[in-house]
Design a protein around this motif. Structure first.
Motif, PDB file in Angstrom:
ATOM      1  N   ILE A 117      35.668  37.444  39.063  1.00 29.88           N
ATOM      2  CA  ILE A 117      36.946  37.813  38.447  1.00 29.88           C
ATOM      3  C   ILE A 117      37.803  36.562  38.523  1.00 29.88           C
ATOM      4  O   ILE A 117      38.288  36.185  39.593  1.00 29.88           O
ATOM      5  CB  ILE A 117      37.601  39.005  39.166  1.00 29.88           C
ATOM      6  CG1 ILE A 117      36.716  40.248  39.037  1.00 29.88           C
ATOM      7  CG2 ILE A 117      38.980  39.285  38.585  1.00 29.88           C
ATOM      8  CD1 ILE A 117      37.284  41.488  39.714  1.00 29.88           C
ATOM      9  N   ASP A 118      37.969  35.926  37.394  1.00 27.11           N
ATOM     10  CA  ASP A 118      38.570  34.596  37.379  1.00 27.11           C
ATOM     11  C   ASP A 118      40.075  34.638  37.596  1.00 27.11           C
ATOM     12  O   ASP A 118      40.603  33.976  38.484  1.00 27.11           O
ATOM     13  CB  ASP A 118      38.239  33.894  36.057  1.00 27.11           C
ATOM     14  CG  ASP A 118      36.736  33.813  35.824  1.00 27.11           C
ATOM     15  OD1 ASP A 118      36.013  33.655  36.816  1.00 27.11           O
ATOM     16  OD2 ASP A 118      36.307  33.929  34.667  1.00 27.11           O
ATOM     17  N   THR A 119      40.780  35.386  36.778  1.00 26.79           N
ATOM     18  CA  THR A 119      42.247  35.433  36.856  1.00 26.79           C
ATOM     19  C   THR A 119      42.722  36.871  36.733  1.00 26.79           C
ATOM     20  O   THR A 119      42.109  37.688  36.026  1.00 26.79           O
ATOM     21  CB  THR A 119      42.892  34.588  35.732  1.00 26.79           C
ATOM     22  OG1 THR A 119      42.452  35.077  34.459  1.00 26.79           O
ATOM     23  CG2 THR A 119      42.535  33.123  35.882  1.00 26.79           C
ATOM     24  N   ILE A 120      43.830  37.136  37.420  1.00 26.80           N
ATOM     25  CA  ILE A 120      44.540  38.417  37.295  1.00 26.80           C
ATOM     26  C   ILE A 120      45.990  38.064  37.007  1.00 26.80           C
ATOM     27  O   ILE A 120      46.682  37.497  37.861  1.00 26.80           O
ATOM     28  CB  ILE A 120      44.411  39.272  38.568  1.00 26.80           C
ATOM     29  CG1 ILE A 120      42.947  39.559  38.868  1.00 26.80           C
ATOM     30  CG2 ILE A 120      45.201  40.568  38.416  1.00 26.80           C
ATOM     31  CD1 ILE A 120      42.723  40.294  40.168  1.00 26.80           C
ATOM     32  N   SER A 121      46.445  38.369  35.818  1.00 24.25           N
ATOM     33  CA  SER A 121      47.765  37.944  35.356  1.00 24.25           C
ATOM     34  C   SER A 121      48.731  39.119  35.352  1.00 24.25           C
ATOM     35  O   SER A 121      48.469  40.138  34.697  1.00 24.25           O
ATOM     36  CB  SER A 121      47.665  37.342  33.950  1.00 24.25           C
ATOM     37  OG  SER A 121      48.936  37.050  33.424  1.00 24.25           O
ATOM     38  N   GLN A 254      44.427  36.104  45.581  1.00 32.09           N
ATOM     39  CA  GLN A 254      45.550  36.885  46.088  1.00 32.09           C
ATOM     40  C   GLN A 254      45.214  38.337  46.348  1.00 32.09           C
ATOM     41  O   GLN A 254      46.079  39.085  46.797  1.00 32.09           O
ATOM     42  CB  GLN A 254      46.724  36.820  45.098  1.00 32.09           C
ATOM     43  CG  GLN A 254      47.366  35.455  44.971  1.00 32.09           C
ATOM     44  CD  GLN A 254      48.621  35.506  44.115  1.00 32.09           C
ATOM     45  OE1 GLN A 254      49.126  36.569  43.781  1.00 32.09           O
ATOM     46  NE2 GLN A 254      49.138  34.350  43.758  1.00 32.09           N
ATOM     47  N   TYR A 255      43.979  38.747  46.062  1.00 28.31           N
ATOM     48  CA  TYR A 255      43.638  40.161  46.160  1.00 28.31           C
ATOM     49  C   TYR A 255      42.403  40.360  47.024  1.00 28.31           C
ATOM     50  O   TYR A 255      41.597  39.447  47.219  1.00 28.31           O
ATOM     51  CB  TYR A 255      43.362  40.749  44.773  1.00 28.31           C
ATOM     52  CG  TYR A 255      44.563  40.817  43.865  1.00 28.31           C
ATOM     53  CD1 TYR A 255      45.363  41.951  43.822  1.00 28.31           C
ATOM     54  CD2 TYR A 255      44.892  39.743  43.037  1.00 28.31           C
ATOM     55  CE1 TYR A 255      46.455  42.025  42.985  1.00 28.31           C
ATOM     56  CE2 TYR A 255      45.985  39.810  42.193  1.00 28.31           C
ATOM     57  CZ  TYR A 255      46.759  40.952  42.169  1.00 28.31           C
ATOM     58  OH  TYR A 255      47.849  41.019  41.343  1.00 28.31           O
ATOM     59  N   THR A 256      42.288  41.574  47.489  1.00 24.73           N
ATOM     60  CA  THR A 256      41.062  42.040  48.122  1.00 24.73           C
ATOM     61  C   THR A 256      40.682  43.362  47.460  1.00 24.73           C
ATOM     62  O   THR A 256      41.546  44.191  47.168  1.00 24.73           O
ATOM     63  CB  THR A 256      41.248  42.254  49.638  1.00 24.73           C
ATOM     64  OG1 THR A 256      42.348  43.159  49.864  1.00 24.73           O
ATOM     65  CG2 THR A 256      41.524  40.935  50.336  1.00 24.73           C
ATOM     66  N   ARG A 285      47.021  43.418  47.040  1.00 22.81           N
ATOM     67  CA  ARG A 285      47.524  42.053  47.050  1.00 22.81           C
ATOM     68  C   ARG A 285      47.720  41.566  48.488  1.00 22.81           C
ATOM     69  O   ARG A 285      48.196  42.302  49.349  1.00 22.81           O
ATOM     70  CB  ARG A 285      48.855  41.981  46.291  1.00 22.81           C
ATOM     71  CG  ARG A 285      49.281  40.562  45.919  1.00 22.81           C
ATOM     72  CD  ARG A 285      50.657  40.596  45.264  1.00 22.81           C
ATOM     73  NE  ARG A 285      50.696  41.497  44.138  1.00 22.81           N
ATOM     74  CZ  ARG A 285      50.394  41.147  42.897  1.00 22.81           C
ATOM     75  NH1 ARG A 285      50.025  39.904  42.639  1.00 22.81           N
ATOM     76  NH2 ARG A 285      50.461  42.029  41.921  1.00 22.81           N
ATOM     77  N   SER A 286      47.360  40.321  48.727  1.00 23.36           N
ATOM     78  CA  SER A 286      47.573  39.705  50.039  1.00 23.36           C
ATOM     79  C   SER A 286      49.015  39.219  50.121  1.00 23.36           C
ATOM     80  O   SER A 286      49.459  38.403  49.297  1.00 23.36           O
ATOM     81  CB  SER A 286      46.606  38.531  50.240  1.00 23.36           C
ATOM     82  OG  SER A 286      45.264  38.964  50.150  1.00 23.36           O
ATOM     83  N   ILE A 287      49.753  39.715  51.123  1.00 25.86           N
ATOM     84  CA  ILE A 287      51.185  39.449  51.201  1.00 25.86           C
ATOM     85  C   ILE A 287      51.504  38.185  51.994  1.00 25.86           C
ATOM     86  O   ILE A 287      52.652  37.715  51.978  1.00 25.86           O
ATOM     87  CB  ILE A 287      51.898  40.662  51.831  1.00 25.86           C
ATOM     88  CG1 ILE A 287      53.406  40.577  51.597  1.00 25.86           C
ATOM     89  CG2 ILE A 287      51.560  40.769  53.307  1.00 25.86           C
ATOM     90  CD1 ILE A 287      54.163  41.765  52.107  1.00 25.86           C
TER      91      ILE A 287
END
Length: 509
Positions: A117-121, A254-256, A285-287
């Motif tokens: 998963i390359d990008t999450i916009s 930024q995510y898990t 999301r990682s805070i």
């Protein structure tokens, strides 16, 4: 099979076809095995592999059919290209008809392998992923004898029927073609076909950013059939939730990935009901990044604004400089936090709330100094005016008291004499009261007339005046320097309480 060439301009026989191309004016050029070029059209001759060349215009405009037959000759009907087993399977095969055309729907099994998963916009509300899509179905026309599967070149898939699967919410997709198109086709003896693709797709994902950056997003990957409804085609996951792999080892910036599961449903449109498979995956999301990037700097700016409470109120430049600098820095931090988010926000995010709280405390510290400085100036002026008038009041107090006392006594005696004369002339008794200020009771006074009742409006105004006076007394600060002392305690305690409420609400509710 011989054909009628009486209406054609010319004809000839050649070697089996090697390649076909179309030139100017609709002329078809055919290259034989020996490399010789024919300048005329073509049609299939007998089974011996010889061809008949004709002009398309002279032969009734049959160029499309002739060209298609030529391509089939070049790709399929040459025994030297395809092995006997495939040659036998392709004989009489029609790729435009689905399997079990008159015997119920075709069941297609799906499985996925998430490569990345390359990008999450958040701005575009989509994600880009590279996936391996595998489809399995049974085609009774491809059953052959043997116990081993046949792995074919991916380009031969053009000769087979394949499901018209598409990704529903895809914005942009492409099939990888380096060094060749990344497609796999495998046929099993029982007629089962395995068709695999490597695809990179950008898929829409509706996000709820109310709790950003402490949010969880659930995105989907939906697969549907474009033209076949549920009467012709059905979809199913080959192994249930285990049909999707690769997420356990996936690393995102930024995510898990917290959870994922699959489901089977139907897509209902005006044209009918279509098979649909849905893959759901939940991203948390990682805070930590946002704590270091936004929360800690904004909190430190709030603490920095409290430094002015320990600076003397007479140091106007120092306190104003701290207040204005912290306000401007906080404004810059708020603008920077919005750059990675959609410009048109239809909801307030958690990070916006926290930045607003910090900005309010910083601005409140600046306003606190303005109030304290104003109260100090007012208090100084009142104290200076009071000391200036004390001496003059003490000096004039005795003189004014003596003059007023003598004047009052003379006036009262004159009134008493006038009343006595009037009583003697009219022989009517008049009650004369002695003033309590006269020890001997020698100074009479008249009774006060009764009070006239006031209107109720005046009563209400009097009550309001008393209430306002008491409220002003409650807010009154005897010494303006106490304002800083109060602020040193109230501002930190309030900030701590607000932080407790903020983190409790957004983390647990």
């Amino acid at each position: 099979m011989p054909i009628n060439t009486s209406h054609c301009t010319s004809w000839t026989q050649i070697q089996p076809i090697h390649s076909v191309s179309e030139g100017e004016g609709g002329k078809v050029t055919v290259l034989g095995r020996g490399g010789g070029a024919l300048e005329e059209g073509l049609d299939r001759g007998g089974s011996s592999g010889w061809e008949l060349a004709v002009w398309p215009d002279a032969c009734g405009g049959s160029r499309p059919r002739l060209l298609e037959n030529a391509l089939l000759n070049a790709e399929v009907k040459e025994g030297e290209i395809l092995p006997p087993t495939i040659h036998k399977l392709m004989k009489g095969y029609n790729k435009y008809l689905r399997p079990f055309f008159d015997n119920g729907p075709v069941s297609v099994g799906m499985s996925l392998d998430i490569a990345s998963i390359d990008t999450i916009s958040e701005i575009n509300m989509d994600y880009t992923a590279t996936i391996f899509l595998r489809q399995r179905w049974t085609d009774e026309r491809l059953v052959f004898q043997g116990n081993k599967s046949l792995s074919l070149d991916g380009r031969l898939v053009e000769l087979l029927w394949v499901p018209d699967t598409f990704i529903v919410d895809s914005k942009k997709s492409f099939l990888h073609d380096i060094t060749v198109e990344n497609r796999l086709i495998r046929i099993f003896p029982n007629g089962t076909v395995l068709y695999a693709l490597r695809i990179t797709t950008t898929v829409a994902c509706n996000m709820d950013l109310t709790k950003y950056p402490m949010d969880k997003q659930t995105c989907t990957l939906q697969l549907e059939s474009w033209g076949y409804n549920i009467n012709d085609l059905t979809f199913h996951w080959t192994r249930g939730n285990e049909s999707v792999s690769g997420l356990d080892t996936l690393k995102l910036a930024q995510y898990t990935v917290e959870d994922h599961y699959t489901s089977v449903s139907e897509a209902i449109y005006e044209t009918g009901h279509y098979p649909k498979l849905v893959f759901h995956f939940e991203l948390k999301r990682s805070i930590l990044y946002f704590i270091l990037e936004t929360y800690v700097p904004s909190s430190l700016l709030v603490v920095l604004s409290w430094v002015s409470f320990w600076i003397s109120q007479s140091s106007v430049p120092a306190r104003i400089c701290i207040g204005v600098t912290t306000v401007l820095t906080m404004t810059t931090l708020m603008m920077g936090a919005r750059t990675s988010l959609p410009n048109a926000n239809c909801f307030i995010k958690a990070i916006d709330v926290y930045l607003g709280i910090c900005f309010s405390f910083i601005f409140g510290a600046l306003i606190e100094y303005a109030v304290a400085h104003f109260c100090t100036l007012t208090y100084t002026e009142s104290m200076y005016g009071h000391h200036m008038h004390d001496a003059f009041d003490d000096e004039m107090n005795g003189i004014i008291t003596t003059i007023a006392s003598n004047s009052n006594r003379a006036k009262r005696r004159k009134e008493a004499n006038a009343a006595a004369n009037a009583a003697g002339a009219n022989a009517a008794p008049v009650e004369i009261a002695l003033t309590p200020s006269s020890p001997s009771g020698s100074e009479p006074r008249l009774e006060a007339p009764p009070e006239v009742p006031r209107h109720w409006c005046f009563t209400v105004l009097a009550v309001l005046r008393k209430v306002l006076r008491r409220a002003m007394n409650c807010c009154h600060v005897e010494n303006p320097h106490y304002i800083d002392n109060y602020s040193r305690v109230t501002f930190p305690l309030s900030f701590v309480m607000v932080n407790l409420l903020y983190w409790t609400y957004y983390l647990y509710f």
